[in-house]
Design a protein around this motif. Structure first.
Motif, PDB file in Angstrom:
ATOM      1  N   TYR A  14       0.867  -1.184   0.000  1.00 41.31           N
ATOM      2  CA  TYR A  14       0.000   0.000   0.000  1.00 41.31           C
ATOM      3  C   TYR A  14       0.895   1.221   0.000  1.00 41.31           C
ATOM      4  O   TYR A  14       1.553   1.481   1.002  1.00 41.31           O
ATOM      5  CB  TYR A  14      -0.907   0.028   1.231  1.00 41.31           C
ATOM      6  CG  TYR A  14      -2.091  -0.893   1.145  1.00 41.31           C
ATOM      7  CD1 TYR A  14      -3.086  -0.683   0.195  1.00 41.31           C
ATOM      8  CD2 TYR A  14      -2.239  -1.957   2.028  1.00 41.31           C
ATOM      9  CE1 TYR A  14      -4.181  -1.525   0.115  1.00 41.31           C
ATOM     10  CE2 TYR A  14      -3.338  -2.791   1.957  1.00 41.31           C
ATOM     11  CZ  TYR A  14      -4.305  -2.569   0.993  1.00 41.31           C
ATOM     12  OH  TYR A  14      -5.395  -3.387   0.911  1.00 41.31           O
ATOM     13  N   VAL A  19       3.001  -4.598   2.962  1.00 43.69           N
ATOM     14  CA  VAL A  19       2.133  -5.235   3.956  1.00 43.69           C
ATOM     15  C   VAL A  19       2.311  -6.753   3.934  1.00 43.69           C
ATOM     16  O   VAL A  19       2.321  -7.396   4.976  1.00 43.69           O
ATOM     17  CB  VAL A  19       0.665  -4.850   3.711  1.00 43.69           C
ATOM     18  CG1 VAL A  19      -0.246  -5.541   4.706  1.00 43.69           C
ATOM     19  CG2 VAL A  19       0.501  -3.335   3.817  1.00 43.69           C
ATOM     20  N   ASN A  39      -0.342  -6.702  15.876  1.00 45.74           N
ATOM     21  CA  ASN A  39      -1.175  -5.764  15.113  1.00 45.74           C
ATOM     22  C   ASN A  39      -0.389  -5.217  13.931  1.00 45.74           C
ATOM     23  O   ASN A  39       0.768  -4.853  14.067  1.00 45.74           O
ATOM     24  CB  ASN A  39      -1.610  -4.579  15.987  1.00 45.74           C
ATOM     25  CG  ASN A  39      -2.555  -5.003  17.106  1.00 45.74           C
ATOM     26  OD1 ASN A  39      -2.461  -4.516  18.213  1.00 45.74           O
ATOM     27  ND2 ASN A  39      -3.448  -5.907  16.802  1.00 45.74           N
ATOM     28  N   GLY A  40      -1.019  -5.208  12.787  1.00 45.52           N
ATOM     29  CA  GLY A  40      -0.377  -4.653  11.603  1.00 45.52           C
ATOM     30  C   GLY A  40       0.549  -5.631  10.902  1.00 45.52           C
ATOM     31  O   GLY A  40       1.253  -5.263   9.961  1.00 45.52           O
ATOM     32  N   ALA A  41       0.552  -6.889  11.328  1.00 45.87           N
ATOM     33  CA  ALA A  41       1.447  -7.878  10.727  1.00 45.87           C
ATOM     34  C   ALA A  41       1.034  -8.225   9.303  1.00 45.87           C
ATOM     35  O   ALA A  41       1.840  -8.714   8.511  1.00 45.87           O
ATOM     36  CB  ALA A  41       1.477  -9.141  11.574  1.00 45.87           C
ATOM     37  N   GLY A  42      -0.242  -7.985   8.976  1.00 51.19           N
ATOM     38  CA  GLY A  42      -0.724  -8.304   7.637  1.00 51.19           C
ATOM     39  C   GLY A  42      -1.699  -9.466   7.608  1.00 51.19           C
ATOM     40  O   GLY A  42      -2.049  -9.975   6.536  1.00 51.19           O
ATOM     41  N   LYS A  43      -2.176  -9.891   8.767  1.00 53.80           N
ATOM     42  CA  LYS A  43      -3.083 -11.047   8.836  1.00 53.80           C
ATOM     43  C   LYS A  43      -4.382 -10.788   8.064  1.00 53.80           C
ATOM     44  O   LYS A  43      -4.789 -11.593   7.218  1.00 53.80           O
ATOM     45  CB  LYS A  43      -3.416 -11.376  10.298  1.00 53.80           C
ATOM     46  CG  LYS A  43      -2.204 -11.645  11.172  1.00 53.80           C
ATOM     47  CD  LYS A  43      -2.613 -11.988  12.588  1.00 53.80           C
ATOM     48  CE  LYS A  43      -3.305 -10.853  13.332  1.00 53.80           C
ATOM     49  NZ  LYS A  43      -2.459  -9.679  13.605  1.00 53.80           N
ATOM     50  N   THR A  44      -5.007  -9.658   8.385  1.00 49.03           N
ATOM     51  CA  THR A  44      -6.278  -9.354   7.735  1.00 49.03           C
ATOM     52  C   THR A  44      -6.089  -9.177   6.235  1.00 49.03           C
ATOM     53  O   THR A  44      -6.892  -9.656   5.429  1.00 49.03           O
ATOM     54  CB  THR A  44      -6.896  -8.081   8.356  1.00 49.03           C
ATOM     55  OG1 THR A  44      -7.196  -8.358   9.719  1.00 49.03           O
ATOM     56  CG2 THR A  44      -8.169  -7.680   7.634  1.00 49.03           C
ATOM     57  N   GLU A 161     -10.011 -13.269  13.599  1.00 48.85           N
ATOM     58  CA  GLU A 161     -10.257 -12.969  15.015  1.00 48.85           C
ATOM     59  C   GLU A 161     -11.719 -13.217  15.390  1.00 48.85           C
ATOM     60  O   GLU A 161     -12.420 -12.317  15.836  1.00 48.85           O
ATOM     61  CB  GLU A 161      -9.849 -11.527  15.324  1.00 48.85           C
ATOM     62  CG  GLU A 161      -8.387 -11.286  14.988  1.00 48.85           C
ATOM     63  CD  GLU A 161      -7.837 -10.014  15.645  1.00 48.85           C
ATOM     64  OE1 GLU A 161      -8.451  -9.533  16.599  1.00 48.85           O
ATOM     65  OE2 GLU A 161      -6.797  -9.539  15.198  1.00 48.85           O
ATOM     66  N   GLN A 193      -5.580 -13.391  18.368  1.00 50.51           N
ATOM     67  CA  GLN A 193      -4.618 -12.765  19.284  1.00 50.51           C
ATOM     68  C   GLN A 193      -4.488 -13.617  20.531  1.00 50.51           C
ATOM     69  O   GLN A 193      -3.724 -13.313  21.420  1.00 50.51           O
ATOM     70  CB  GLN A 193      -5.097 -11.359  19.684  1.00 50.51           C
ATOM     71  CG  GLN A 193      -5.256 -10.400  18.531  1.00 50.51           C
ATOM     72  CD  GLN A 193      -3.929  -9.972  17.940  1.00 50.51           C
ATOM     73  OE1 GLN A 193      -2.874 -10.273  18.513  1.00 50.51           O
ATOM     74  NE2 GLN A 193      -3.965  -9.315  16.811  1.00 50.51           N
TER      75      GLN A 193
HETATM   76  N1  LIG Z   1      -6.567  -0.348   2.551  1.00 51.62           N
HETATM   77  C1  LIG Z   1      -5.381  -0.069   3.114  1.00 51.62           C
HETATM   78  N2  LIG Z   1      -4.697   1.021   2.738  1.00 51.62           N
HETATM   79  C2  LIG Z   1      -3.499   1.306   3.283  1.00 51.62           C
HETATM   80  N3  LIG Z   1      -2.893   0.552   4.217  1.00 51.62           N
HETATM   81  C3  LIG Z   1      -3.522  -0.547   4.633  1.00 51.62           C
HETATM   82  C4  LIG Z   1      -4.796  -0.921   4.113  1.00 51.62           C
HETATM   83  N4  LIG Z   1      -5.172  -2.061   4.713  1.00 51.62           N
HETATM   84  C5  LIG Z   1      -4.190  -2.380   5.567  1.00 51.62           C
HETATM   85  N5  LIG Z   1      -3.195  -1.482   5.530  1.00 51.62           N
HETATM   86  C6  LIG Z   1      -1.945  -1.531   6.318  1.00 51.62           C
HETATM   87  O1  LIG Z   1      -1.435  -2.822   6.214  1.00 51.62           O
HETATM   88  C7  LIG Z   1      -0.830  -3.233   7.421  1.00 51.62           C
HETATM   89  C8  LIG Z   1      -1.370  -4.581   7.828  1.00 51.62           C
HETATM   90  O2  LIG Z   1      -2.731  -4.462   8.133  1.00 51.62           O
HETATM   91  P1  LIG Z   1      -3.611  -5.713   8.532  1.00 51.62           P
HETATM   92  O3  LIG Z   1      -4.975  -5.203   8.811  1.00 51.62           O
HETATM   93  O4  LIG Z   1      -3.462  -6.756   7.493  1.00 51.62           O
HETATM   94  O5  LIG Z   1      -2.924  -6.183   9.877  1.00 51.62           O
HETATM   95  P2  LIG Z   1      -3.394  -7.278  10.917  1.00 51.62           P
HETATM   96  O6  LIG Z   1      -2.274  -8.227  11.050  1.00 51.62           O
HETATM   97  O7  LIG Z   1      -4.712  -7.827  10.544  1.00 51.62           O
HETATM   98  O8  LIG Z   1      -3.525  -6.418  12.248  1.00 51.62           O
HETATM   99  P3  LIG Z   1      -4.555  -6.550  13.470  1.00 51.62           P
HETATM  100  O9  LIG Z   1      -4.009  -7.591  14.383  1.00 51.62           O
HETATM  101  O10 LIG Z   1      -4.501  -5.195  14.105  1.00 51.62           O
HETATM  102  O11 LIG Z   1      -5.898  -6.874  12.921  1.00 51.62           O
HETATM  103  C9  LIG Z   1      -1.095  -2.115   8.423  1.00 51.62           C
HETATM  104  O12 LIG Z   1       0.065  -1.344   8.523  1.00 51.62           O
HETATM  105  C10 LIG Z   1      -2.187  -1.323   7.799  1.00 51.62           C
HETATM  106  O13 LIG Z   1      -2.079   0.031   8.128  1.00 51.62           O
END
Ligand SMILES: Nc1ncnc2c1ncn2[C@@H]1O[C@H](COP(=O)(O)OP(=O)(O)OP(=O)(O)O)[C@@H](O)[C@H]1O
Ligand SMILES: [Mg+2]
Lengths: 320, 275
Positions: A14, A19, A39-44, A161, A193
């Motif tokens: 992004y 990511v 958080n922010g690892a990229g799982k979602t 989650e 988590q």
């Molecule tokens: N649509 C988007 N535009 C810009 N950055 C994004 C977008 N979606 C996610 N990110 C960035 O990608 C990174 C990973 O986000 P993601 O939601 O995949 O993390 P996560 O592992 O699911 O975190 P969490 O445990 O908080 O749910 C984060 O830094 C987030 O800011």
């Protein structure tokens, strides 16, 4: 072994934020894989790519044998998704929501209603009647959301989650639901988590950090990989703690790993074998070191996780 | 557990088309379910233009000069009808933004339904609610003594009005997909007003100074207003420019062009959601 999920070289950026940085992942059919990471690892993001909601920059993704990037609609018939944010209609009731989603799965009206009732029963929302979801508690909403991901008894189920915000009973219900599905042949990829959740449900754990897979294996393998169990001793004389640590390490014959002494506390890595505690206590006794307390502590997945992601050290890097 | 496996055979073009229609109706049916649960919300939307109509006719109408010397009521009703169609942009945009914010749009996108159904369903539901709005406003017009010239021409007028609604519907969908920010909806709610006043809806364009008159005449709303006035048998006045002379052409042309442009942009935007 056939794979229900196959991901290779998955990359997503992004802007300037990387990511997902070349993620590889295989999940065997009928197994449960827990995706862990801070958080922010990229799982979602990974889950969204696997469920056709986000297009990756590079990589190959197969879910239930279908190339997700080439045939998104065919893939959508084979997976169910429970996203991180509940995604149900607030104004409608639980049953109305499920009937709507079932109809959009192209079930005919009667089957859709029957399926909705079954799912409501399954997640414990059967008594909610026409009450709009807006008036549900967070946990009830979450259960409805889980039910919405199960409409077609999917081959592969993605849960992002799923138990966040649920009370212990609700969590157990979701776990039971997942176990029942797995018993019926469903493959599950879940992010969480809660390390306990991974330990309870997952055959395999995959740790994501900064968009990379930093560790993977069974929960047991991961805990073993960072040094097995530890023996914690409390000695009578703090002046002899360092000496006690050295002696205990030799007697324990554990895996490599520095013994530590902190005041009267001594921690020694040990490998679990019969008689190991007795051997250590005897060695200290022979040296005339008084031992006040002994605890054998298995490494938990929590500790393994914190060690792997480096979250137990002060993190110095600045988030991008 | 019932065998909830997926019905097979959706590969032929005919089957795909059929599902595209069925899914759009199912998605629109969700709005219908909302209305059944909250009929008040539907009514409040429909009553706002009625309130405006009454205020303009009874509070301001006395001092309004109508070109061609007709009754201000006959002049205003077509203007308000067209305006109600334009106001619909807010309802559409709000619905789209809310669905995206609540994750509903993503839920739909993860289902094996026809992708077109998400926007097509929105389109059908909003057209249906606009029909309700039109009926309520027409009834209010009749109640205050306004009369259309004939049934046939009145139906043609309703057709033109819904065409205008269609255009603003797609503008609403596009704006809704562009932003995730509810504040943007407020901005559009405010901007709709200068847009409405810079037209011939409330006063004749010819009464405005020079260049403003031209802008008002070319307002996408203006062609519909003039054509609808004509169809309802209200005097449209003379002395307008080319745009006023060719009002019917513009009443069809503007909405068609806007619909094509914004429907294309919306579909693109919808597909780009996945990047
Ligand atoms: N649509 C988007 N535009 C810009 N950055 C994004 C977008 N979606 C996610 N990110 C960035 O990608 C990174 C990973 O986000 P993601 O939601 O995949 O993390 P996560 O592992 O699911 O975190 P969490 O445990 O908080 O749910 C984060 O830094 C987030 O800011
Ligand atoms: Mg997440």
């Amino acid at each position: 072994m056939t794979m229900a999920i196959e991901v290779a070289g998955l990359t997503k950026t992004y802007g300037t934020t990387v990511v997902l940085d070349g993620v590889d992942l295989q999940v065997a059919r009928g197994s449960v894989c827990a995706l862990l990471g801070p958080n922010g690892a990229g799982k979602t993001t990974a889950v969204r790519v696997l469920t056709t909601l986000t297009r990756p920059d590079a990589g190959r993704v197969h879910v239930a044998g279908v190339d997700v990037l080439r045939h998104p609609r065919a893939a959508r018939r084979r997976f169910g998704l429970v996203g991180q944010q509940p995604a149900v209609d607030d104004l409608l009731g639980a049953r109305q929501n499920l009937v709507l989603f079932a109809r959009l799965h192209h079930l005919d009206r009667r089957t859709a209603r029957a399926r909705a009732d079954e799912l409501l029963e399954q997640v414990g929302l059967a008594g909610t009647g026409a009450k709009p979801v807006r008036q549900f508690s967070g946990g009830m909403r979450r259960r409805l959301d889980v039910a919405a991901g199960l409409v077609l008894a999917p081959e592969v189920l993605f849960l992002d989650e799923p138990t966040t915000g649920l009370d212990p009973a609700g969590r157990r219900d979701v776990w039971d639901t997942v176990r029942a599905l797995v018993a019926g042949g469903t493959t599950v990829l879940l992010t969480t988590q809660y390390l306990e959740e991974a330990e309870q449900l997952a055959d395999d754990v995959c740790v994501l950090d900064g968009g990379r897979v930093v560790a993977r294996g069974t929960p047991r393998e991961l805990t073993a990989a960072i040094g097995g169990d530890r023996l914690e001793l409390v000695v009578g004389d703090p002046a002899r703690a360092a000496e006690a640590a050295r002696l205990a390490e030799r007697a324990a014959g554990g895996p490599p790993g520095a013994p530590a002494a902190d005041g009267v506390r001594v921690t020694v890595p040990v490998s679990r074998r019969p008689g190991v505690v007795g051997a250590v206590v005897r060695a200290l006794d022979e040296a005339g070191i008084e031992v006040d307390d002994v605890v054998l502590r298995p490494t938990t997945l929590d500790e393994a996780y914190l060690r792997i992601t480096g979250a137990d050290r002060t993190r110095t890097e600045v988030p991008a | 557990m019932t065998a909830a496996t997926h019905p097979a055979g959706e590969t032929t073009v005919g089957a795909r088309l059929r599902w595209a229609v069925t899914d759009a109706l199912t998605v629109a049916g969700r709005d219908a379910a909302h209305w059944r649960r909250q009929p008040a919300a539907l009514l409040v939307n429909a009553l706002f233009p009625v309130l405006l109509l009454l205020m303009f006719v009874y509070l301001l109408g006395g001092s309004m000069a109508v070109p061609g010397g007709g009754d201000y009521r006959d002049f205003l009703v077509p203007g308000m009808l067209a305006l109600a169609m334009v106001f619909g942009v807010e309802a559409t945009m709000t619905a789209v933004v809310t669905d995206t914010a609540r994750g509903i749009t993503d839920r739909f996108r993860s289902l094996p339904m026809a992708p077109s159904a998400v926007v097509a369903g929105r389109c059908l539901a909003d057209l249906a609610s606009s029909v309700v709005g039109l009926v309520v406003l027409l009834a209010a017009g009749l109640a205050i003594g306004w009369r259309p010239a004939g049934i046939g021409s009145a139906l043609a007028a309703v057709g033109l009005l819904l065409l205008l609604r269609l255009a603003f519907l797609w503008i609403g969908i596009h704006l809704g997909l562009l932003t995730r920010d509810p504040a943007a909806v407020t901005a559009v709610q405010i901007l709709v007003w200068p847009f409405a006043f810079l037209s011939n809806a409330f006063v004749a364009a010819s009464s405005m100074p020079g260049w403003l008159a031209t802008v008002a005449e070319w307002n996408p709303l203006a062609g519909t207003v003039t054509a609808v006035r004509d169809l309802f048998g209200a005097p449209v006045g003379t002395g307008g420019g080319w745009a006023t002379e060719h009002a019917t052409l513009l009443a069809v042309g503007w909405p068609v062009v806007l619909t094509v442009v914004f429907a294309t942009l919306s579909v693109r935007r919808f597909q780009a959601l996945s990047s």
